[in-house]
Design an enzyme around this catalytic site. Structure first.
Site: not given
Ligand code: FPP
Length: 244
Positions: A24, A28, A37, A41, A69, A72, A75, A211
């Protein structure tokens, strides 16, 4: 192998067998830098690569990560496409580098909503990596913990309806076999970076006795030393599983 100290310096402790991470803070991280954004990622995907390799090198057996998720999909289309493109690129590279990295890929989630190309890549990565004994990465893609439990309950119920099972046969252990994580030990440690203090529908069944370590660092800034710190915190906890 990295060793984790408990109280005495001489007391070396192994890492947990199974670590789960909510990746997460990508958005940000990008905002702070005035970047889109998708740049967050992309940086998060690089962090994942580093952390997965580190987990393998210190002897972690299972690493479960929340990549996308069931929530998600709310978005913007642009952001969703950006994450899907990253996943495609990552899986193509992972398949090409498989022989070098020895990572075994398993996917938790309902893959049917993903593009046919992504579904094929995921199935290919899972099938071809079955032989590797490094670390098993459980990639949560279109994953939701409640959805996983409902799907498992539906499958069990349909087996009862078909006469293959009896309702009274159901135990916690048997129900675990109806989840995406069938056969995988529960995570001992769940890490959530980015300062949020929620579990967000991530492994609710499997993390009942895990934990949790919440950290202030944003996922793209998460370093191997942060993983060491989370593992050290885990070793300082007194796990009682409801006993005394
Ligand atoms: C949460 O950060 C992250 C996600 C919803 C996506 C996770 C995806 C990746 C790490 C990239 C894809 C992964 C691979 C391994 C190719 P957020 O966007 O909710 O951040 P925020 O809370 O700061 O807005």
């Amino acid at each position: 192998m990295a060793l984790f100290q408990k109280k005495k310096k001489s007391e070396a402790l192994p890492p947990p067998r199974h670590i789960a991470i909510i990746m997460d803070g990508n958005g940000r991280w990008a905002k702070k830098r005035g970047l889109p954004r998708r740049a967050g990622h992309a940086a998060g995907a690089e962090t994942f690569r580093t952390i997965a390799n580190y987990c393998r090198s210190i002897g972690v057996e299972y690493l479960t990560v929340y990549a996308f998720s069931t929530e998600n999909w709310k978005r913007s289309q642009e952001e969703i496409s950006g994450i899907m493109e990253l996943l495609k690129r990552y899986l193509k590279e992972a398949i090409a580098d498989m022989e070098k990295n020895h990572v075994r890929f398993v996917f938790f989630g309902d893959l049917s909503r993903l593009s046919p190309e992504l579904q094929t890549l995921a199935r290919d990565a899972a099938e071809r990596s079955k032989v590797y004994q490094g670390v098993q990465v459980n990639f949560c893609l279109n994953y939701g913990g409640r959805d996983e439990i409902v799907q498992g309950a539906q499958r069990f119920a349909s087996e009862v309806a078909a006469g293959k099972r009896k309702p009274e046969e159901l135990t916690e252990a048997l129900f675990s076999d109806y989840l995406y994580s069938a056969g995988v030990p529960d995570p001992e440690l769940v890490i959530r970076p980015s300062g949020e203090l929620r579990t967000s529908n991530f492994l609710p069944w499997q993390s009942a006795y895990s934990e949790y370590v919440f950290m202030d660092v944003l996922w793209p800034d998460f370093k191997t030393k942060d993983l060491d710190e989370a593992i050290a915190q885990f070793h300082r906890r007194n796990r009682r599983f409801g006993g005394r």
